[in-house]
Motif scaffolding. Sequence first.
Motif, PDB file in Angstrom:
ATOM      1  N   GLU A 107      -2.921 -35.675 -27.916  1.00  0.00           N
ATOM      2  CA  GLU A 107      -2.280 -35.481 -26.610  1.00  0.00           C
ATOM      3  C   GLU A 107      -3.146 -36.142 -25.538  1.00  0.00           C
ATOM      4  O   GLU A 107      -4.374 -36.065 -25.575  1.00  0.00           O
ATOM      5  CB  GLU A 107      -2.112 -34.001 -26.310  1.00  0.00           C
ATOM      6  N   PHE A 108      -2.484 -36.783 -24.587  1.00  0.00           N
ATOM      7  CA  PHE A 108      -3.181 -37.499 -23.519  1.00  0.00           C
ATOM      8  C   PHE A 108      -2.723 -36.991 -22.157  1.00  0.00           C
ATOM      9  O   PHE A 108      -1.538 -36.689 -21.963  1.00  0.00           O
ATOM     10  CB  PHE A 108      -2.923 -39.004 -23.628  1.00  0.00           C
ATOM     11  N   LYS A 109      -3.665 -36.915 -21.231  1.00  0.00           N
ATOM     12  CA  LYS A 109      -3.365 -36.507 -19.860  1.00  0.00           C
ATOM     13  C   LYS A 109      -3.846 -37.594 -18.909  1.00  0.00           C
ATOM     14  O   LYS A 109      -5.017 -37.989 -18.933  1.00  0.00           O
ATOM     15  CB  LYS A 109      -4.038 -35.171 -19.526  1.00  0.00           C
ATOM     16  N   LEU A 110      -2.924 -38.070 -18.069  1.00  0.00           N
ATOM     17  CA  LEU A 110      -3.221 -39.142 -17.128  1.00  0.00           C
ATOM     18  C   LEU A 110      -3.102 -38.600 -15.703  1.00  0.00           C
ATOM     19  O   LEU A 110      -2.024 -38.174 -15.282  1.00  0.00           O
ATOM     20  CB  LEU A 110      -2.262 -40.312 -17.343  1.00  0.00           C
ATOM     21  N   ILE A 145      -8.299 -42.306  -3.778  1.00  0.00           N
ATOM     22  CA  ILE A 145      -7.900 -42.801  -5.082  1.00  0.00           C
ATOM     23  C   ILE A 145      -8.246 -41.756  -6.134  1.00  0.00           C
ATOM     24  O   ILE A 145      -9.078 -40.871  -5.905  1.00  0.00           O
ATOM     25  CB  ILE A 145      -8.586 -44.139  -5.444  1.00  0.00           C
ATOM     26  N   ALA A 146      -7.613 -41.860  -7.296  1.00  0.00           N
ATOM     27  CA  ALA A 146      -7.932 -41.003  -8.441  1.00  0.00           C
ATOM     28  C   ALA A 146      -7.374 -41.672  -9.685  1.00  0.00           C
ATOM     29  O   ALA A 146      -6.266 -42.222  -9.665  1.00  0.00           O
ATOM     30  CB  ALA A 146      -7.341 -39.609  -8.289  1.00  0.00           C
ATOM     31  N   LEU A 147      -8.142 -41.623 -10.779  1.00  0.00           N
ATOM     32  CA  LEU A 147      -7.675 -42.145 -12.058  1.00  0.00           C
ATOM     33  C   LEU A 147      -8.525 -41.535 -13.173  1.00  0.00           C
ATOM     34  O   LEU A 147      -9.698 -41.870 -13.321  1.00  0.00           O
ATOM     35  CB  LEU A 147      -7.753 -43.671 -12.113  1.00  0.00           C
ATOM     36  N   GLU A 148      -7.920 -40.638 -13.938  1.00  0.00           N
ATOM     37  CA  GLU A 148      -8.622 -39.977 -15.035  1.00  0.00           C
ATOM     38  C   GLU A 148      -7.739 -39.993 -16.284  1.00  0.00           C
ATOM     39  O   GLU A 148      -6.536 -39.736 -16.203  1.00  0.00           O
ATOM     40  CB  GLU A 148      -8.944 -38.531 -14.677  1.00  0.00           C
ATOM     41  N   LEU A 149      -8.363 -40.276 -17.422  1.00  0.00           N
ATOM     42  CA  LEU A 149      -7.658 -40.251 -18.698  1.00  0.00           C
ATOM     43  C   LEU A 149      -8.382 -39.289 -19.638  1.00  0.00           C
ATOM     44  O   LEU A 149      -9.570 -39.455 -19.921  1.00  0.00           O
ATOM     45  CB  LEU A 149      -7.608 -41.652 -19.320  1.00  0.00           C
ATOM     46  N   CYS A 158     -14.691 -54.533 -14.458  1.00  0.00           N
ATOM     47  CA  CYS A 158     -14.963 -53.681 -15.614  1.00  0.00           C
ATOM     48  C   CYS A 158     -15.386 -52.278 -15.202  1.00  0.00           C
ATOM     49  O   CYS A 158     -16.034 -52.082 -14.171  1.00  0.00           O
ATOM     50  CB  CYS A 158     -16.036 -54.310 -16.500  1.00  0.00           C
ATOM     51  N   LEU A 159     -15.018 -51.296 -16.031  1.00  0.00           N
ATOM     52  CA  LEU A 159     -15.325 -49.899 -15.796  1.00  0.00           C
ATOM     53  C   LEU A 159     -15.983 -49.300 -17.035  1.00  0.00           C
ATOM     54  O   LEU A 159     -15.735 -49.760 -18.157  1.00  0.00           O
ATOM     55  CB  LEU A 159     -14.075 -49.086 -15.452  1.00  0.00           C
ATOM     56  N   SER A 160     -16.762 -48.260 -16.832  1.00  0.00           N
ATOM     57  CA  SER A 160     -17.382 -47.556 -17.949  1.00  0.00           C
ATOM     58  C   SER A 160     -16.489 -46.465 -18.504  1.00  0.00           C
ATOM     59  O   SER A 160     -16.513 -46.160 -19.698  1.00  0.00           O
ATOM     60  CB  SER A 160     -18.714 -46.927 -17.503  1.00  0.00           C
ATOM     61  N   GLN A 161     -15.685 -45.864 -17.627  1.00  0.00           N
ATOM     62  CA  GLN A 161     -14.877 -44.718 -18.028  1.00  0.00           C
ATOM     63  C   GLN A 161     -13.775 -44.508 -17.001  1.00  0.00           C
ATOM     64  O   GLN A 161     -13.927 -44.872 -15.830  1.00  0.00           O
ATOM     65  CB  GLN A 161     -15.769 -43.466 -18.102  1.00  0.00           C
TER      66      GLN A 161
END
Length: 246
Positions: free
Chosen positions: A157-160, A212-216, A115-118
Amino acid sequence: MQGLWLTLVFGLLLPGCANEKFRDQVEQTRTQAVDAAGTSADQPTEKDAAEATASMPADVTESTADGESSPMPKPIFADCETTPDRPIVGDLYQLHPDTKALPDFKKMKAIKKICLSQLDIKTRNFSEGFPGVEKLFEWFALDMRFAVNVPRSGKWEFKLVADDGAILYLDQDKLVDNDGQHETREKTGRSNLSAGVHNFRVSYFQGPRYNIALELYWKGPQDTEFTYIPATSMIRPDASLASGME
């Protein structure tokens, strides 16, 4: 060092003092001077304190003025059972080396739930692994689900941003495709959404170590810039979504 120097100086003066009263005065002065020098040498200066604070490692717990310790940063990935407040539930998979794109998760068995918070993981070194799977820091994938309460209707609009590949699905439709083995890269997509709860899914994989990187991010109607989705708008999915069912 200063106390030693004063001891030597007064040691030379005392033998030459014929007057007993004067000798006593010299001895008293020597004692006071040495004690004062020793006290000042033992007391840290403001400069010493500043240098000590500056050299303190960033990951060391610091104490506040009232003596309480400040909290350590929370881990990015946590066991879901012990963190019920985290809204993003992901199935963790181990991948074959040289995986070039996201796999078909329906043909795979997950190791465990994470699980992740954000989704706010900026490009960083990752070598700590996961709870209970500490040695897994490359060639892994996460298939994550969560729900979002969209505050108003309109075009969103979404940026991944990802390193390596990631795909965003919104209500089962693929919206942003940032798949493939690559360095940190961003892709965007748009969708007309009604106000209310919508189901989100972000699939992500990490190839070779270590970064690593992962931003929404999202940007709503009349918004001027992208922001992370507020934690207050995110909801842990129900059991069917969390188990990977469409």
